[in-house]
Design a protein around this motif. Structure first.
Motif, mmCIF file in Angstrom:
data_model
loop_
_atom_site.group_PDB
_atom_site.id
_atom_site.type_symbol
_atom_site.label_atom_id
_atom_site.label_comp_id
_atom_site.label_asym_id
_atom_site.label_seq_id
_atom_site.Cartn_x
_atom_site.Cartn_y
_atom_site.Cartn_z
ATOM 1 N N GLN A 183 -8.089 6.531 -13.092
ATOM 2 C CA GLN A 183 -8.354 5.809 -11.839
ATOM 3 C C GLN A 183 -9.285 6.609 -10.933
ATOM 4 N N ASP A 187 -3.915 10.844 -11.758
ATOM 5 C CA ASP A 187 -4.367 9.780 -12.667
ATOM 6 C C ASP A 187 -5.884 9.847 -12.815
ATOM 7 N N HIS A 229 0.846 -1.192 0.000
ATOM 8 C CA HIS A 229 0.000 0.000 0.000
ATOM 9 C C HIS A 229 0.880 1.240 0.000
ATOM 10 N N THR A 240 -2.040 12.144 -6.508
ATOM 11 C CA THR A 240 -2.182 11.572 -7.839
ATOM 12 C C THR A 240 -2.943 12.509 -8.760
ATOM 13 N N PHE A 242 -3.250 3.703 -2.556
ATOM 14 C CA PHE A 242 -3.091 2.721 -3.612
ATOM 15 C C PHE A 242 -2.766 1.359 -3.007
ATOM 16 N N ASP A 292 -0.826 -0.604 -6.794
ATOM 17 C CA ASP A 292 -0.938 0.387 -7.871
ATOM 18 C C ASP A 292 -2.370 0.682 -8.322
ATOM 19 N N LYS A 293 -3.370 0.229 -7.573
ATOM 20 C CA LYS A 293 -4.767 0.525 -7.891
ATOM 21 C C LYS A 293 -5.299 1.498 -6.845
ATOM 22 N N LEU A 294 -5.906 2.589 -7.312
ATOM 23 C CA LEU A 294 -6.492 3.584 -6.418
ATOM 24 C C LEU A 294 -7.706 2.978 -5.717
ATOM 25 N N GLY A 296 -4.393 9.954 -2.633
ATOM 26 C CA GLY A 296 -4.956 8.626 -2.819
ATOM 27 C C GLY A 296 -4.232 7.547 -2.050
#
Length: 70
Positions: free
Chosen positions: A13, A10, A3, A8, A45, A48-50, A43
């Motif tokens: 996402q 992005d 984590h 961010t 993560f 690598d996923k929000l 964010g």
């Protein structure tokens, strides 16, 4: 699972998570992202996923600078 917490930009996402949580359509979210100035998205993560986010929007209140948490 690793984590990390970081700022961010992005938008893909951000849009995906915002839509899933609040149900707002993509056009509404993109309008906010493109027209709300003086904001930062913080964010969380997971791999690598929000998975969580909040926006800090610069503001002034009673003559003092601060940030509105959105």
């Amino acid at each position: 699972m690793k984590h990390k917490i970081c700022f961010t930009t992005d938008s893909e996402q951000i849009i995906r998570l915002w839509n899933r949580v609040f149900g707002d359509d993509e056009a509404y979210i993109r309008f906010f992202l493109e027209h709300c100035r003086h904001k930062q998205c913080l964010g969380l993560f997971a791999a690598d996923k929000l998975v969580s986010m909040l926006f800090l929007i610069e503001c002034a209140y009673d003559g003092m600078q601060g940030a509105y948490i959105y």
